[in-house]
Design a protein around this motif. Sequence first.
Motif, mmCIF file in Angstrom:
data_model
loop_
_atom_site.group_PDB
_atom_site.id
_atom_site.type_symbol
_atom_site.label_atom_id
_atom_site.label_comp_id
_atom_site.label_asym_id
_atom_site.label_seq_id
_atom_site.Cartn_x
_atom_site.Cartn_y
_atom_site.Cartn_z
ATOM 1 N N LYS A 17 -30.207 14.469 -43.755
ATOM 2 C CA LYS A 17 -30.763 13.113 -43.655
ATOM 3 C C LYS A 17 -29.842 12.150 -44.395
ATOM 4 O O LYS A 17 -29.226 12.499 -45.391
ATOM 5 C CB LYS A 17 -32.153 13.051 -44.288
ATOM 6 C CG LYS A 17 -33.167 13.917 -43.598
ATOM 7 C CD LYS A 17 -33.619 13.259 -42.326
ATOM 8 C CE LYS A 17 -34.714 14.104 -41.696
ATOM 9 N NZ LYS A 17 -35.267 13.493 -40.537
ATOM 10 N N VAL A 18 -29.787 10.917 -43.911
ATOM 11 C CA VAL A 18 -28.984 9.854 -44.505
ATOM 12 C C VAL A 18 -29.892 8.660 -44.746
ATOM 13 O O VAL A 18 -30.714 8.318 -43.901
ATOM 14 C CB VAL A 18 -27.828 9.444 -43.562
ATOM 15 C CG1 VAL A 18 -27.042 8.301 -44.141
ATOM 16 C CG2 VAL A 18 -26.924 10.622 -43.280
ATOM 17 N N THR A 19 -29.751 8.041 -45.888
ATOM 18 C CA THR A 19 -30.523 6.842 -46.196
ATOM 19 C C THR A 19 -29.622 5.626 -45.993
ATOM 20 O O THR A 19 -28.513 5.566 -46.521
ATOM 21 C CB THR A 19 -31.024 6.883 -47.650
ATOM 22 O OG1 THR A 19 -31.805 8.055 -47.823
ATOM 23 C CG2 THR A 19 -31.848 5.649 -47.966
ATOM 24 N N ILE A 20 -30.121 4.654 -45.228
ATOM 25 C CA ILE A 20 -29.361 3.445 -44.920
ATOM 26 C C ILE A 20 -30.227 2.239 -45.231
ATOM 27 O O ILE A 20 -31.406 2.212 -44.883
ATOM 28 C CB ILE A 20 -28.953 3.421 -43.433
ATOM 29 C CG1 ILE A 20 -28.064 4.618 -43.117
ATOM 30 C CG2 ILE A 20 -28.242 2.129 -43.084
ATOM 31 C CD1 ILE A 20 -27.767 4.774 -41.658
ATOM 32 N N SER A 21 -29.640 1.225 -45.840
ATOM 33 C CA SER A 21 -30.352 -0.023 -46.110
ATOM 34 C C SER A 21 -30.099 -0.996 -44.967
ATOM 35 O O SER A 21 -28.977 -1.151 -44.511
ATOM 36 C CB SER A 21 -29.858 -0.654 -47.410
ATOM 37 O OG SER A 21 -30.019 0.229 -48.474
ATOM 38 N N LEU A 22 -31.171 -1.625 -44.490
ATOM 39 C CA LEU A 22 -31.057 -2.629 -43.439
ATOM 40 C C LEU A 22 -31.758 -3.901 -43.872
ATOM 41 O O LEU A 22 -32.741 -3.862 -44.605
ATOM 42 C CB LEU A 22 -31.721 -2.144 -42.139
ATOM 43 C CG LEU A 22 -31.088 -0.996 -41.397
ATOM 44 C CD1 LEU A 22 -31.956 -0.629 -40.194
ATOM 45 C CD2 LEU A 22 -29.700 -1.347 -40.939
ATOM 46 N N ASP A 23 -31.277 -5.015 -43.381
ATOM 47 C CA ASP A 23 -31.947 -6.288 -43.570
ATOM 48 C C ASP A 23 -33.328 -6.192 -42.922
ATOM 49 O O ASP A 23 -33.477 -5.605 -41.846
ATOM 50 C CB ASP A 23 -31.109 -7.394 -42.922
ATOM 51 C CG ASP A 23 -31.733 -8.754 -43.072
ATOM 52 O OD1 ASP A 23 -31.863 -9.208 -44.224
ATOM 53 O OD2 ASP A 23 -32.099 -9.338 -42.038
ATOM 54 N N VAL B 133 -34.937 3.083 -35.694
ATOM 55 C CA VAL B 133 -33.480 3.237 -35.797
ATOM 56 C C VAL B 133 -33.038 4.531 -35.129
ATOM 57 O O VAL B 133 -32.032 4.558 -34.414
ATOM 58 C CB VAL B 133 -33.021 3.169 -37.272
ATOM 59 C CG1 VAL B 133 -31.560 3.530 -37.409
ATOM 60 C CG2 VAL B 133 -33.268 1.773 -37.827
ATOM 61 N N GLU B 134 -33.786 5.611 -35.322
ATOM 62 C CA GLU B 134 -33.439 6.874 -34.671
ATOM 63 C C GLU B 134 -33.441 6.726 -33.153
ATOM 64 O O GLU B 134 -32.531 7.196 -32.475
ATOM 65 C CB GLU B 134 -34.401 7.974 -35.092
ATOM 66 C CG GLU B 134 -34.157 8.480 -36.494
ATOM 67 C CD GLU B 134 -35.115 9.582 -36.896
ATOM 68 O OE1 GLU B 134 -35.803 10.156 -36.015
ATOM 69 O OE2 GLU B 134 -35.176 9.878 -38.094
ATOM 70 N N GLN C 283 -37.842 3.831 -39.584
ATOM 71 C CA GLN C 283 -37.083 5.081 -39.443
ATOM 72 C C GLN C 283 -37.063 5.542 -37.986
ATOM 73 O O GLN C 283 -36.004 5.844 -37.434
ATOM 74 C CB GLN C 283 -37.696 6.168 -40.337
ATOM 75 C CG GLN C 283 -37.062 7.533 -40.186
ATOM 76 C CD GLN C 283 -35.711 7.631 -40.850
ATOM 77 O OE1 GLN C 283 -35.470 6.958 -41.844
ATOM 78 N NE2 GLN C 283 -34.839 8.449 -40.292
ATOM 79 N N VAL D 60 -30.388 4.578 -31.984
ATOM 80 C CA VAL D 60 -29.128 5.324 -32.095
ATOM 81 C C VAL D 60 -29.055 6.403 -31.012
ATOM 82 O O VAL D 60 -28.006 6.572 -30.372
ATOM 83 C CB VAL D 60 -28.967 5.927 -33.502
ATOM 84 C CG1 VAL D 60 -27.804 6.889 -33.562
ATOM 85 C CG2 VAL D 60 -28.785 4.819 -34.527
#
Length: 66
Positions: free
Chosen positions: A3-9, A29-30, A26, A33
């Motif tokens: 798993k990867v944690t990403i910050s989004l506006d 975004v999945e 979550q 992508v």
Amino acid sequence: MAKVTISLDSDLAIEVMLLSGTTSPQDAVELIVLDYLAARTRTEARTGNPADQHRLIDRPLRAEEG
């Protein structure tokens, strides 16, 4: 799978959620992508990939017959 944690506006996250019809950022975004990757695969299947550049050499055009 890792798993990867990403910050989004927050505005971007909300827009992605609206586009995908989900209530979770979550999941949204999945889905986006996965759709992007599937579209790329479909495009390459129709047009070829960069390794197929040898097919694009300049050839004289033929006149339409008929």
